[in-house]
Design a protein around this motif. Sequence first.
Motif, PDB file in Angstrom:
ATOM      1  N   PHE A  60     -16.745  -3.581   5.322  1.00  0.00           N
ATOM      2  CA  PHE A  60     -16.401  -3.557   7.175  1.00  0.00           C
ATOM      3  C   PHE A  60     -16.302  -3.128   7.608  1.00  0.00           C
ATOM      4  N   ARG A  61     -14.583  -2.500   6.960  1.00  0.00           N
ATOM      5  CA  ARG A  61     -13.987  -1.704   8.138  1.00  0.00           C
ATOM      6  C   ARG A  61     -14.642  -0.122   8.156  1.00  0.00           C
ATOM      7  N   PHE A  62     -14.634   0.376   7.022  1.00  0.00           N
ATOM      8  CA  PHE A  62     -14.804   2.047   6.727  1.00  0.00           C
ATOM      9  C   PHE A  62     -15.753   2.372   6.558  1.00  0.00           C
ATOM     10  N   PHE A  63     -17.093   0.978   6.419  1.00  0.00           N
ATOM     11  CA  PHE A  63     -18.641   1.060   6.091  1.00  0.00           C
ATOM     12  C   PHE A  63     -19.101   1.994   4.892  1.00  0.00           C
ATOM     13  N   ALA A  64     -17.856   2.303   3.484  1.00  0.00           N
ATOM     14  CA  ALA A  64     -18.064   2.435   1.690  1.00  0.00           C
ATOM     15  C   ALA A  64     -16.799   1.699   1.492  1.00  0.00           C
ATOM     16  N   PRO A  65     -16.970   1.763   0.276  1.00  0.00           N
ATOM     17  CA  PRO A  65     -16.246   1.396  -0.384  1.00  0.00           C
ATOM     18  C   PRO A  65     -14.926   2.134  -0.772  1.00  0.00           C
ATOM     19  N   TYR A  66     -14.012   0.916  -0.449  1.00  0.00           N
ATOM     20  CA  TYR A  66     -12.606   2.414   0.505  1.00  0.00           C
ATOM     21  C   TYR A  66     -11.245   1.198  -0.378  1.00  0.00           C
ATOM     22  N   PRO A  67     -11.269   1.238  -1.942  1.00  0.00           N
ATOM     23  CA  PRO A  67     -10.301   0.468  -2.506  1.00  0.00           C
ATOM     24  C   PRO A  67      -9.235   0.463  -2.492  1.00  0.00           C
ATOM     25  N   ARG A  68      -8.414   2.175  -1.664  1.00  0.00           N
ATOM     26  CA  ARG A  68      -7.239   1.766  -1.521  1.00  0.00           C
ATOM     27  C   ARG A  68      -6.849   3.469  -0.578  1.00  0.00           C
ATOM     28  N   LEU A  69      -5.338   2.743   0.846  1.00  0.00           N
ATOM     29  CA  LEU A  69      -5.647   4.244   1.485  1.00  0.00           C
ATOM     30  C   LEU A  69      -4.441   5.060   0.743  1.00  0.00           C
ATOM     31  N   SER A  70      -4.896   6.283   1.098  1.00  0.00           N
ATOM     32  CA  SER A  70      -3.889   7.987   0.270  1.00  0.00           C
ATOM     33  C   SER A  70      -3.018   7.159   2.186  1.00  0.00           C
ATOM     34  N   ASP A  71      -2.108   8.841   0.895  1.00  0.00           N
ATOM     35  CA  ASP A  71      -0.683   8.932   1.936  1.00  0.00           C
ATOM     36  C   ASP A  71      -0.882   9.432   3.359  1.00  0.00           C
ATOM     37  N   LYS A  72      -2.267  10.222   3.172  1.00  0.00           N
ATOM     38  CA  LYS A  72      -2.643  10.487   5.033  1.00  0.00           C
ATOM     39  C   LYS A  72      -3.064   9.349   5.527  1.00  0.00           C
ATOM     40  N   ASP A  73      -4.290   8.666   5.198  1.00  0.00           N
ATOM     41  CA  ASP A  73      -3.878   7.695   6.136  1.00  0.00           C
ATOM     42  C   ASP A  73      -3.213   6.601   6.378  1.00  0.00           C
ATOM     43  N   VAL A  74      -2.435   6.136   4.929  1.00  0.00           N
ATOM     44  CA  VAL A  74      -1.407   5.753   6.076  1.00  0.00           C
ATOM     45  C   VAL A  74      -0.095   6.197   6.931  1.00  0.00           C
ATOM     46  N   ARG A  75       0.281   7.543   6.913  1.00  0.00           N
ATOM     47  CA  ARG A  75       0.399   8.515   7.898  1.00  0.00           C
ATOM     48  C   ARG A  75      -0.732   7.597  10.004  1.00  0.00           C
ATOM     49  N   ARG A  76      -1.324   8.263   9.123  1.00  0.00           N
ATOM     50  CA  ARG A  76      -2.829   7.837  10.309  1.00  0.00           C
ATOM     51  C   ARG A  76      -2.597   6.669  11.014  1.00  0.00           C
ATOM     52  N   PHE A  77      -2.608   5.767   9.924  1.00  0.00           N
ATOM     53  CA  PHE A  77      -2.644   3.884  10.919  1.00  0.00           C
ATOM     54  C   PHE A  77      -0.683   3.781  11.298  1.00  0.00           C
ATOM     55  N   THR A  78      -0.090   4.287  11.083  1.00  0.00           N
ATOM     56  CA  THR A  78       1.428   4.235  11.421  1.00  0.00           C
ATOM     57  C   THR A  78       2.195   4.761  11.833  1.00  0.00           C
TER      58      THR A  78
END
Length: 928
Positions: A60-78
């Motif tokens: 529901f959050r990413f509109f696609a299967p998204y089992p884990r956050l990448s390092d890039k995602d973690v950096r972007r979200f923090t």
Amino acid sequence: MDDSAARPPHRGDEHSYPQHWEADVLLRDGGTARIRPITEDDAQRLVDFYEQVSDQSKYFRFFAPYPRLSDKDVRRFTHHDYINRVGLAVVVRDRFIATVRYDRIDADGRPSTTGTDAEVAFLVQDAHQGRGVASALLEHIAAVAQERGIRRFTAEVLPENRKMVKVFTDAGYTQHRSIADGVVHLEFDLEPTAASLAVMRAREHRAEARSVQRLLTPRSVAVLGVSRSPHSVGRSLLRDLAGFRGPVYAVNRSAPAGTELDGVATHRRVGDIPGPVDLAIIAVPEPGVAAAVAECGAHGVQGLVVVTAGFAETGPEGRDRQRALVRQARAAGMRVVGPNAFGLINTDPGRPLNASLAPVLPDRGPFGLFCQSGAIGVALLEAAHRRGLGVSSFASVGNRADVSGNDWLQYGEEDEATEVLLLYLESFGNPRKFTRIARRLAAAKPVVVLKGARHTGSLPPGHAVQPAAGRLRDATVDALFQQAGVVRVDTITELFDTGELLAGQPLPAGDRVAVVGNSDSLGLLTHDACLSAGLRPRTPVDLTTAATGENFRIALHTALRDPGVDAVIAVAIPPIGVQGTGPDQELRADDPEIAAALLDAAALGRELGKPLLLNHLALTGLAERLRPGRIPAYPAPERAVHALADAVRYADWRRRTAEAEQTARVPELDGIDEAGARALVEAALNTRAAVAARTQPGGARVTLPEADTLSLLARYGIEVSPVLPAPDEESAVRAATHLGYPVALKATADHLRHRADLGSVRLDLTGEAQLRRAHRELDALLGGAGRAELVVQRLAPRGVDTVIGAAVDPAVGAILSFGLAGAPSELLGDLAHRLVPATDRDAAELIREVRAAPLLFGWRGAAPVDTGALEELLLRVSRLVDDLPEVASVDLEPVVVAPRGLAVLGAQVRIAPLPVRTDLGPRAMSTL
């Protein structure tokens, strides 16, 4: 939502960590959590949080299967700049349970640094969905966005994500919704609306009521600090829990394994307890409280009662420890009663709880008791027991660091067992909120308050309040109570006298009282007391001392059925001169026949909606017989009448409030130039004198020059009679010629203003000769025309001198005041007050409420004055201070009200920089 915790304007480096965005919040189920900005140090917390989110929620959050956050995602979200990219997290026990993020975009939806739109997205752990987490986050991220210049949010939501769609649509913001490519597109403005404020306050009400309910209905209880001494506080608390029907645990750090105290298994620490604990009572010495709270948080405890003293009541260091205690508890999801608390009581027979130092659980009854003092708590419980009155629940919260009277009101509104709320208050943490909640509650249930420190204005040690709330004038408290429908009493005796009547009898439809009984003298005393209380009593009906129970029954039925009677007071003394009395016998303390007659009459009174109460002398056993009929019995006429007068005023407030909801309005007034007035005030605040005043002791209030005062008032249709200086005779003559005769000559120096008693005013000067003579007289009398600051003013029509004022109280807002000028208002304090904005009904009531009001309505044959013009002037002053919050005060004195029209002869306006309206922000708990 709490004034003291709302968001201040941001200052300093915008890219630095915005600590003022941190807030403690109550969730829908009554639990607590902290909302704060996400930082670079939260990378592992974010990863751990994401692992606990279901695959469906990730989809529901990413509109696609998204089992884990990448390092890039973690950096972007923090990593955020706290301007164009902002992330907030909801934290419980140092773990994320939800996050929200916005990214600023331009009109085409691309990243921007200047746009006023932002895209927003939420993610809530499945275990915490349904707790109102996303709704709280939306309120806070919206406030943050507004602070950063963002005016509108956009969101893309899958149609299957109905929970999130509902969060947006239920928020009350102005919004637009469309569906394209299988995605719901939402746009909503962030400016608060009446609907969004109503939604926030409804959620606040449910959360606060539920949080108190959780404290009063735990499934299990632990007492920390149970020593081996049978006389210790911990052991007393443990024994008082003997009637609790769930598991009870004792905690003693030095107890050997297998120890039992008072039949309860004892553990060395909370973590050793084998089952969950809903409520923990902390009675350890102050140095060990922080460790005890940490253990409770780690074990998942939901609420704390901290009876330990040694916190804010001891001074600044203790206050710091108290704040740390509350922060620590809230971060772990716990609410706090106390510290320095007497405790909680719930008399529900299905879930009885005595988590207090009271040795006996009170009887079940209709009263919800709340106090801020342990000593008064003991007195309240003792008084209720002595009078045979039961309570539904009781709280004595000590320093009131977290759970407050406002929370108690929210709970009392929801609790069906509570019919009347009785409160002893010494301070207000949030007066605006108290007024709002009490007004809503009092429309359905009576709220009776005994306010301590009403004359001294002193703040009890340990109470956490806003600085302004600690300086509330008693007249302001009266206005606050009056408008909120709160019944104010002066003693503990009156608290129960009035509460018993309101709980047991119908509300009277008016103030017409019948007095019926077997004592002419007692009837006359009751009649006189009614007159003194502003009631309208009929001539007492004397049944004589030989009256039987049947005589009482007939007379009471006759009085109750009389359409000209709204309430009945029965007066009774023991029968004299009948069997059972004599020189060697005492007067009977009971009379079953009279009791039966009263019970029968009370049943009729309920059918007819008319209260019945008893005033008796020496019949001490009669009250017990009347309890089944809930008939209040008073041993003195003044007590009975005082309680009835309180009930009459409260019933009148309920009727007027219900009518006002249908008819009262804040009328539209012509001749108002709000934009011009605002520009004038802004310019005045930017003058050199105004800027310099901000650095002076006492604040930044600045008195407007006379010309600006007249100009500002004129923009609201308020014309002030002009004055011209008269430093010498020739100037006075020129001024009178310009204004036109007849004129008045008066002194305007501060020490002489409005002091006609000092001979500083001469009226009815119809020509030059009179004016010159008057000028010479005042010049000689007052030490010189220049020192007296003599002025000439055109004579106003004869009428009644009144005074109108409006002043901003930082704790409660603007207050409109009215009285008659001179001795009535200055010497006797005969002023009436209303909170702003005032309705047409408020204005009409204001001028009729002062004790000197008959002077306005043709007293002793004088012509009535133009009250319509007076009401309009009050509404114009109310509108001015409501439109322009920078206006700190307006004083119009005197306002001469004639049979036709009025004249404002003097005016003073003071302004100050715009105060921060902290009561309109997102829901947050107090951090005082």
